[in-house]
Design an enzyme around this catalytic site. Structure first.
Site, mmCIF file in Angstrom:
data_model
loop_
_atom_site.group_PDB
_atom_site.id
_atom_site.type_symbol
_atom_site.label_atom_id
_atom_site.label_comp_id
_atom_site.label_asym_id
_atom_site.label_seq_id
_atom_site.Cartn_x
_atom_site.Cartn_y
_atom_site.Cartn_z
ATOM 1 N N GLY A 35 10.341 -15.794 -66.813
ATOM 2 C CA GLY A 35 10.262 -15.576 -65.357
ATOM 3 C C GLY A 35 8.943 -16.000 -64.737
ATOM 4 O O GLY A 35 8.798 -15.985 -63.512
ATOM 5 N N HIS A 55 6.029 -14.490 -64.640
ATOM 6 C CA HIS A 55 5.278 -13.424 -63.948
ATOM 7 C C HIS A 55 4.038 -12.962 -64.710
ATOM 8 O O HIS A 55 3.418 -11.974 -64.314
ATOM 9 C CB HIS A 55 6.193 -12.226 -63.671
ATOM 10 N N GLY A 95 11.080 -11.945 -65.097
ATOM 11 C CA GLY A 95 11.959 -12.525 -66.116
ATOM 12 C C GLY A 95 12.228 -11.543 -67.251
ATOM 13 O O GLY A 95 11.361 -10.763 -67.646
ATOM 14 N N HIS A 146 9.351 -9.575 -69.890
ATOM 15 C CA HIS A 146 9.414 -8.145 -69.559
ATOM 16 C C HIS A 146 9.858 -7.305 -70.760
ATOM 17 O O HIS A 146 9.189 -6.345 -71.143
ATOM 18 C CB HIS A 146 10.393 -7.979 -68.393
ATOM 19 N N TYR A 170 0.890 -5.683 -68.210
ATOM 20 C CA TYR A 170 -0.063 -5.904 -67.123
ATOM 21 C C TYR A 170 -1.263 -6.603 -67.740
ATOM 22 O O TYR A 170 -2.388 -6.102 -67.757
ATOM 23 C CB TYR A 170 -0.452 -4.575 -66.457
HETATM 24 P P1 FDA Z 1 6.500 -15.054 -68.298
HETATM 25 O O1 FDA Z 1 7.568 -16.055 -68.366
HETATM 26 O O2 FDA Z 1 5.241 -15.402 -67.586
HETATM 27 O O3 FDA Z 1 6.194 -14.533 -69.763
HETATM 28 C C1 FDA Z 1 5.272 -13.504 -70.060
HETATM 29 C C2 FDA Z 1 4.846 -13.610 -71.530
HETATM 30 O O4 FDA Z 1 5.977 -13.519 -72.384
HETATM 31 C C3 FDA Z 1 4.190 -14.947 -71.869
HETATM 32 O O5 FDA Z 1 3.252 -14.760 -72.902
HETATM 33 C C4 FDA Z 1 5.351 -15.768 -72.369
HETATM 34 O O6 FDA Z 1 4.942 -16.843 -73.194
HETATM 35 C C5 FDA Z 1 6.158 -14.740 -73.122
HETATM 36 N N1 FDA Z 1 7.590 -15.034 -73.116
HETATM 37 C C6 FDA Z 1 8.365 -15.241 -72.014
HETATM 38 N N2 FDA Z 1 9.625 -15.432 -72.366
HETATM 39 C C7 FDA Z 1 9.682 -15.332 -73.710
HETATM 40 C C8 FDA Z 1 10.743 -15.452 -74.659
HETATM 41 N N3 FDA Z 1 11.987 -15.698 -74.277
HETATM 42 N N4 FDA Z 1 10.453 -15.326 -75.976
HETATM 43 C C9 FDA Z 1 9.177 -15.078 -76.384
HETATM 44 N N5 FDA Z 1 8.142 -14.963 -75.528
HETATM 45 C C10 FDA Z 1 8.389 -15.080 -74.199
HETATM 46 N N6 FDA Z 1 6.329 -4.797 -65.420
HETATM 47 C C11 FDA Z 1 6.955 -3.600 -65.579
HETATM 48 O O7 FDA Z 1 7.011 -3.089 -66.697
HETATM 49 N N7 FDA Z 1 7.561 -3.004 -64.520
HETATM 50 C C12 FDA Z 1 7.568 -3.550 -63.274
HETATM 51 O O8 FDA Z 1 8.124 -2.969 -62.342
HETATM 52 C C13 FDA Z 1 6.907 -4.802 -63.090
HETATM 53 N N8 FDA Z 1 6.883 -5.408 -61.875
HETATM 54 C C14 FDA Z 1 6.240 -6.619 -61.707
HETATM 55 C C15 FDA Z 1 6.206 -7.237 -60.466
HETATM 56 C C16 FDA Z 1 5.554 -8.454 -60.295
HETATM 57 C C17 FDA Z 1 5.538 -9.108 -58.931
HETATM 58 C C18 FDA Z 1 4.912 -9.055 -61.400
HETATM 59 C C19 FDA Z 1 4.167 -10.351 -61.206
HETATM 60 C C20 FDA Z 1 4.953 -8.448 -62.652
HETATM 61 C C21 FDA Z 1 5.602 -7.226 -62.816
HETATM 62 N N9 FDA Z 1 5.650 -6.601 -64.059
HETATM 63 C C22 FDA Z 1 6.298 -5.395 -64.202
HETATM 64 C C23 FDA Z 1 5.002 -7.216 -65.217
HETATM 65 C C24 FDA Z 1 6.028 -8.004 -66.035
HETATM 66 O O9 FDA Z 1 6.809 -7.113 -66.804
HETATM 67 C C25 FDA Z 1 5.299 -8.975 -66.985
HETATM 68 O O10 FDA Z 1 4.467 -9.831 -66.265
HETATM 69 C C26 FDA Z 1 6.306 -9.758 -67.834
HETATM 70 O O11 FDA Z 1 5.666 -10.287 -68.956
HETATM 71 C C27 FDA Z 1 6.947 -10.850 -67.028
HETATM 72 O O12 FDA Z 1 7.947 -11.500 -67.748
HETATM 73 P P2 FDA Z 1 8.348 -12.989 -67.323
HETATM 74 O O13 FDA Z 1 9.389 -13.442 -68.241
HETATM 75 O O14 FDA Z 1 8.596 -13.018 -65.864
HETATM 76 O O15 FDA Z 1 6.962 -13.720 -67.544
#
Ligand code: FDA
Length: 534
Positions: free
Chosen positions: A110, A112, A178, A182, A475
């Site tokens: 995602g 984030h 994402g 998460h 975070y």
């Molecule tokens: P992203 O794609 O940036 O990945 C984050 C990390 O995980 C990176 O190191 C990435 O390489 C790794 N990764 C991603 N996908 C993977 C996969 N399929 N396999 C292995 N590794 C993988 N948290 C929370 O607990 N409760 C909440 O309510 C919120 N709300 C929130 C709001 C906003 C606006 C933001 C910016 C962030 C949050 N968060 C949160 C924090 C969120 O849980 C955290 O940033 C997550 O890692 C985001 O996951 P993404 O897949 O979006 O991030």
């Protein structure tokens, strides 16, 4: 055994790829491409899977999910290529070719990540973006779902809500987050007191390891399955999909927001909240959001404390409960609204409740520039301490600052600290997190905002967990320590940040990493290092 079953493609295809990528490529860049092209099925696939820097869509694909625009400036290091796989064999090929040509791989779901680690690296790298892996399959009969990592929380919630109003999933509040990152880091939301974390409800997963093997819970074994449920992404492999247990919720829930500011005795109310919120019945979650707002006195600012709640029941049950347990809040019926659980997600995200389709909108949360940090609080903060941090919100660097206090207790009190990598369970009154933002045109002065949040964090040191000063992995905060990104990182060095996120679970995470990825292929500034890596 051969890494992949593939047939060698005609030379023509290689020519197509290299012409797509431009002729001035660095050596490893071209080699990587050549390698990948040999592994992909056909040229029409390639144009949908590989985005080189000279591809007109490169920037839009790169920026599509960057949530923290601190990491999308001209100075931000950019990937050599973005790979958007359509099937698992494309992922296996990407692992194989980036390993072969010494390129670092950043996995993105995602986008984030607070420090941009899913799409930024200081060494040559490629992004594997799971934007095409976003299927959600909900089975209400068995109260389970399979969700792919590239889906958002909003897509998962939408998928559940499309089938039933009486099942939910205890994950984050923001619908654009994402699943991949998460779930990998724990994941909490408004159901934390009733049901714990997202990771507590994962019952199976599909993962591709550093050798390109596709594993499920049974074949990966319980140690690796334990590690991926909270031990952080980009460390153990690429998680493609997760099987989750859904949780029951009533068809009607109640939400409320009560705002109090400095002129309304808020210090005392907030002080009381610390004694009450973690002991309320599990069906009631009342968190706190603190921001600077305009005061009723013209030209003045004040600090607003919002008490925001989700109650798993109807308003007529909620009002007497809050009046008895937290009378200082002065809750009235007109502060409350009844709705479905999925609609409550829109309410907490500040979106209009008109249509659940908003859950599918990947742009519903505005992109911002920010720096954030987190803490865990085990003893109530005295009123003098609260006054101190509230007053810091009146400083000029805090125009776009916020603090969130998430009550624990309930289910979090019952789950042992080593059940999953996420260790912050019993004994915590609440999780505190701080965020500061600024306008794009102030980027050159970002230092003063970052200094503000570091000062804020220093101020809080007296009142929060110590030895270690715990932090929430999701975070992400690189201030608390970092690996060497291109060389060996010792256990001691990684322990500096590792114990803050994982406490003594860090040791088991290192053992699992040593077992499953001893060459440290999956790495970033805060990935778990193996005991001795090259
Ligand atoms: P992203 O794609 O940036 O990945 C984050 C990390 O995980 C990176 O190191 C990435 O390489 C790794 N990764 C991603 N996908 C993977 C996969 N399929 N396999 C292995 N590794 C993988 N948290 C929370 O607990 N409760 C909440 O309510 C919120 N709300 C929130 C709001 C906003 C606006 C933001 C910016 C962030 C949050 N968060 C949160 C924090 C969120 O849980 C955290 O940033 C997550 O890692 C985001 O996951 P993404 O897949 O979006 O991030």
């Amino acid at each position: 055994m051969k890494f992949l079953q593939y047939s060698v493609l005609p030379f023509l295809l290689v020519v197509v790829i290299l012409s797509l990528s431009g002729s001035t490529l660095a050596h490893s860049h071209g080699d990587f491409l050549h390698c990948l092209s040999l592994h992909l099925a056909n040229s029409s696939t390639i144009s949908k899977v590989i985005y080189m820097r000279n591809n007109p869509s490169y920037s839009s694909v790169l920026n599509a999910s960057i949530q923290n625009t601190r990491f999308s400036t001209p100075a931000t290091p950019k990937p050599l290529a973005i790979i958007t796989p359509l099937k698992t064999s494309h992922i296996q090929s990407t692992i194989y070719c980036s390993k072969k040509h010494g390129l670092q791989l950043r996995i993105r779901s995602g986008g984030h990540d607070f420090e941009g680690l899913s799409y930024v690296s200081e060494v040559p790298f490629v992004i594997l973006d799971l934007l095409n892996f976003r299927a959600v399959k909900v089975d209400t009969k068995n109260k389970v779902a399979w969700v792919q990592s590239g889906a958002t929380l909003g897509e998962l919630y939408y998928g559940i809500a499309a089938k039933t109003k009486t099942l939910a999933f205890p994950a984050g509040i923001c619908p654009t987050v994402g699943i991949g990152g998460h779930f990998s880091g724990g994941g909490y939301g408004m159901l934390i007191r009733k049901y714990g974390l997202a990771a507590d409800h994962i019952i199976d997963a599909q993962l591709i390891d550093a050798n390109g093997r596709i594993l499920d819970r049974k074949s990966m074994g319980e140690d690796l399955f334990w590690a991926i449920r909270g031990g952080g992404g980009n460390t153990f492999g690429i998680v493609l999909a997760w099987k989750i247990k859904l949780v029951p919720v009533p068809a009607v829930v109640t939400v409320f927001t009560v705002n109090k500011n400095l002129e309304q005795n808020v210090t005392k109310i907030l002080h009381r909240w610390q004694y009450i919120a973690h002991k309320l019945p599990d069906d009631l979650y009342v968190d706190v959001g603190i921001t600077k707002v305009s005061s009723s006195q013209a030209g003045k600012k004040t600090v607003q404390v919002a008490f925001i709640a989700l109650f798993l029941g109807v308003v007529d049950e909620l009002i007497p409960l809050v009046q008895e347990r937290f009378p200082e809040l002065g809750l009235a019926k007109e502060n409350c609204s009844e709705m479905s659980w999925a609609e409550s997600v829109l309410y907490f995200g500040g979106a209009p409740r008109k249509s659940l389709d908003i859950l599918l909108d990947k742009n519903v949360i505005p992109r911002t520039i920010f720096k954030a940090k987190s803490d865990y609080v085990k003893e109530p903060i005295p009123e003098s301490g609260i006054e101190g941090f509230l007053s810091m919100f009146l400083e000029k660097e805090a125009d776009f600052a916020a603090m969130l206090m998430v009550p624990f207790g309930g289910k979090m009190e019952e789950i042992p600290e080593n059940e999953l990598p996420y260790p912050h369970r019993a004994g915590n009154l609440f999780q505190a997190s701080y965020i500061v933002g600024w306008r794009k045109e102030e980027n050159a002065e970002s230092g003063k905002y970052i200094s503000w949040i570091r000062r804020f964090y220093s101020y809080m040191a007296t009142y929060v967990s110590k030895s270690p000063r715990e932090a929430y992995f999701n975070y992400r905060d690189l201030d608390i320590g970092s690996n060497n990104i291109s060389g060996y990182t010792s256990y001691q060095q990684a322990s500096i940040w590792g114990f803050k996120y994982f406490k003594s679970n860090f040791k088991r995470l290192v053992q699992v990493k040593t077992m499953v990825d001893p060459m440290n292929f999956f790495r970033n500034e805060q990935s778990i290092p193996p005991l001795s890596s090259p």
